[in-house]
Write an enzyme that holds these catalytic residues in place. Structure first.
Site, PDB file in Angstrom:
ATOM      1  N   HIS A   1       6.061 -10.806   3.836  1.00 32.00           N
ATOM      2  CA  HIS A   1       6.629 -10.423   5.127  1.00 32.00           C
ATOM      3  C   HIS A   1       5.689 -10.806   6.262  1.00 32.00           C
ATOM      4  O   HIS A   1       4.464 -10.706   6.140  1.00 32.00           O
ATOM      5  CB  HIS A   1       6.940  -8.922   5.173  1.00 32.00           C
ATOM      6  CG  HIS A   1       5.755  -8.017   4.965  1.00 32.00           C
ATOM      7  ND1 HIS A   1       4.960  -7.565   5.998  1.00 32.00           N
ATOM      8  CD2 HIS A   1       5.237  -7.461   3.845  1.00 32.00           C
ATOM      9  CE1 HIS A   1       4.019  -6.769   5.521  1.00 32.00           C
ATOM     10  NE2 HIS A   1       4.154  -6.700   4.212  1.00 32.00           N
TER      11      HIS A   1
ATOM     12  N   ASP B   1       6.047  -9.402   9.356  1.00 34.50           N
ATOM     13  CA  ASP B   1       5.930  -8.288  10.302  1.00 34.50           C
ATOM     14  C   ASP B   1       4.722  -7.415   9.984  1.00 34.50           C
ATOM     15  O   ASP B   1       4.233  -7.378   8.854  1.00 34.50           O
ATOM     16  CB  ASP B   1       7.204  -7.446  10.318  1.00 34.50           C
ATOM     17  CG  ASP B   1       7.540  -6.847   8.951  1.00 34.50           C
ATOM     18  OD1 ASP B   1       7.419  -7.566   7.939  1.00 34.50           O
ATOM     19  OD2 ASP B   1       7.919  -5.666   8.893  1.00 34.50           O
TER      20      ASP B   1
ATOM     21  N   GLU C   1       9.744  -5.685   6.625  1.00 37.10           N
ATOM     22  CA  GLU C   1       9.354  -4.949   5.423  1.00 37.10           C
ATOM     23  C   GLU C   1       8.730  -3.628   5.808  1.00 37.10           C
ATOM     24  O   GLU C   1       8.883  -2.630   5.120  1.00 37.10           O
ATOM     25  CB  GLU C   1       8.363  -5.772   4.584  1.00 37.10           C
ATOM     26  CG  GLU C   1       8.096  -5.214   3.183  1.00 37.10           C
ATOM     27  CD  GLU C   1       6.946  -4.212   3.131  1.00 37.10           C
ATOM     28  OE1 GLU C   1       6.775  -3.563   2.082  1.00 37.10           O
ATOM     29  OE2 GLU C   1       6.224  -4.059   4.135  1.00 37.10           O
ATOM     30  N   GLU C   2       8.040  -3.611   6.955  1.00 41.92           N
ATOM     31  CA  GLU C   2       7.292  -2.430   7.368  1.00 41.92           C
ATOM     32  C   GLU C   2       8.172  -1.351   7.999  1.00 41.92           C
ATOM     33  O   GLU C   2       7.799  -0.183   8.007  1.00 41.92           O
ATOM     34  CB  GLU C   2       6.190  -2.819   8.363  1.00 41.92           C
ATOM     35  CG  GLU C   2       5.126  -3.753   7.796  1.00 41.92           C
ATOM     36  CD  GLU C   2       4.206  -3.075   6.786  1.00 41.92           C
ATOM     37  OE1 GLU C   2       4.481  -1.927   6.392  1.00 41.92           O
ATOM     38  OE2 GLU C   2       3.224  -3.708   6.379  1.00 41.92           O
TER      39      GLU C   2
END
Length: 375
Positions: free
Chosen positions: A66, A68, A133-134
């Site tokens: 990811h 992010d 994802e976060e």
């Protein structure tokens, strides 16, 4: 002498990709991958950017990650601005250095080196990258996986670059993850004056025996691959803020991290039976954010262990501890899924950092994994 892994990591850190904003990170990665012959398919959903890239055909090894990052917190508490990468005493500082822009850079550079040495590699090398994802993760990897499954895409092996290591790169490899189930429970009572309790029904008092019994349950004892299932109360709210009002409702949120000894339906049934036992009036909502999964010893685990032993001369522990990752979605495709990434000691913290030499080592490990599975 400059290092391509460090340089690419720094370029990614300079892009403040607060979830789900990609801030140009994927364009940078796509440019590098297209230059070595990858076909790239952008798969954006709502405010989330994703891409699926592949080169070659046949048995497929995908690298997943990811772009992010989480917010940096108070920027004044960082030794340098969080989106201005700085190397001090061999450590690369910046938000995302460990989670997980360093891994992304190592993956891409490993792919460049692998393709240069094996331009006609036998299998298919792929990348699955998301910008969410976060945060909620609703429009990220899970949506890409659904789209790939709908068209019967092949995925045999997947390496997720999450920061799995504890003290040195490769000392811990995650070959599975526990499931995660959250319960949002509201206990209903009757609001009233504290001086007239007979005219009210206090939901806090009613729920106390239920909660006491809930926290005392031993859900399972785990197994050789998973620790015992854990239940933790995360939030509890009741009352108006006044000291003379009996609350009308009690809200309790609790989360299960569960092993393969249980299913989410088994947990739900036991909680609901307990609520009925205590004769509570309630409403309940469940959120299953991931099923447990396990990748047993096989070609992927063996390749990862071999790469770690070759470059760091240690035998990695195979663990399933920690939180959830996007591996839980990818496992649905029937792929063997393993997580290998840098040391996680500073992830999400002020002054997040990673040993620059570790990223160089990680790129070599990733390349050796490619050579074992798709060369």
């Amino acid at each position: 002498m400059s290092c391509p892994v460090i340089e690419l990591t720094q370029q990614l850190i300079r892009r403040p990709s607060l979830s789900p904003d990609d801030a140009g990170c994927q364009a940078l990665l796509i440019e590098r991958l297209q230059a070595i012959g990858f076909t790239v398919e952008r798969m954006d959903f709502a405010d989330t950017q994703n891409f699926w890239a592949w080169r070659g055909q046949g048995e497929t090894l995908a690298f997943a990650g990811h772009t992010d990052v989480v917010p940096p917190g108070d920027a004044d508490r960082w030794i340098n601005p969080p989106f201005e990468p700085t190397i001090r005493d061999g450590m690369l500082f910046g938000r995302g250095a460990a989670d997980m822009k360093g891994s992304l850079a190592a993956m891409v550079v490993a792919a460049e080196r692998f393709v240069a040495q094996h331009p006609n590699h036998a299998g298919r090398l792929a990348f699955l990258i998301t910008s969410d994802e976060e945060a909620s993760a609703h429009n990220g990897t899970v949506k890409v996986v659904e789209a790939l499954m709908a068209r019967n895409e092949r995925l045999d092996y997947c390496l997720v670059g999450e920061p799995s290591s504890i003290e040195v790169v490769g000392d811990v490899v995650k070959n599975g993850r526990r499931g995660s189930l959250t319960c949002n429970l509201t206990i209903h009572g009757v609001q009233g004056h504290v001086a007239y309790p007979h005219l009210a029904d206090n939901p806090v008092h009613r729920a106390a025996p239920f909660l006491n019994e809930l926290v005392a349950i031993e859900w399972d004892q785990g197994n050789e691959f998973f620790p015992a299932t854990s239940m933790q109360i995360a939030n509890i709210q009741a009352g108006t803020g006044s000291n003379n009002v009996i609350p009308g409702e009690l809200f309790v949120q609790f989360n299960f991290r569960f092993s393969t000894e249980l299913t989410d339906e088994m947990i739900k049934a036991q909680v609901l039976a307990l609520l009925e036992k205590h004769q509570l009036r309630y409403t309940v909502e469940w959120w299953l954010s991931g099923q447990p999964f396990l990748t047993a010893r096989g070609k992927l685990v063996d390749a990862v262990v071999n790469a770690v032993e070759h470059y760091n001369e240690i035998k990695p522990q195979l663990l399933t501890t920690g939180g959830t990752s996007d591996g839980r979605f990818i496992a649905r495709m029937g792929a063997q899924v393993v997580e290998l990434g840098p040391v996680n000691a500073t992830i999400h913290k002020i002054n997040e950092c990673v040993n620059a030499a570790d990223l160089q080592l990680l790129a070599r490990m990733y390349q050796r994994i490619m050579e074992q599975l798709v060369a």
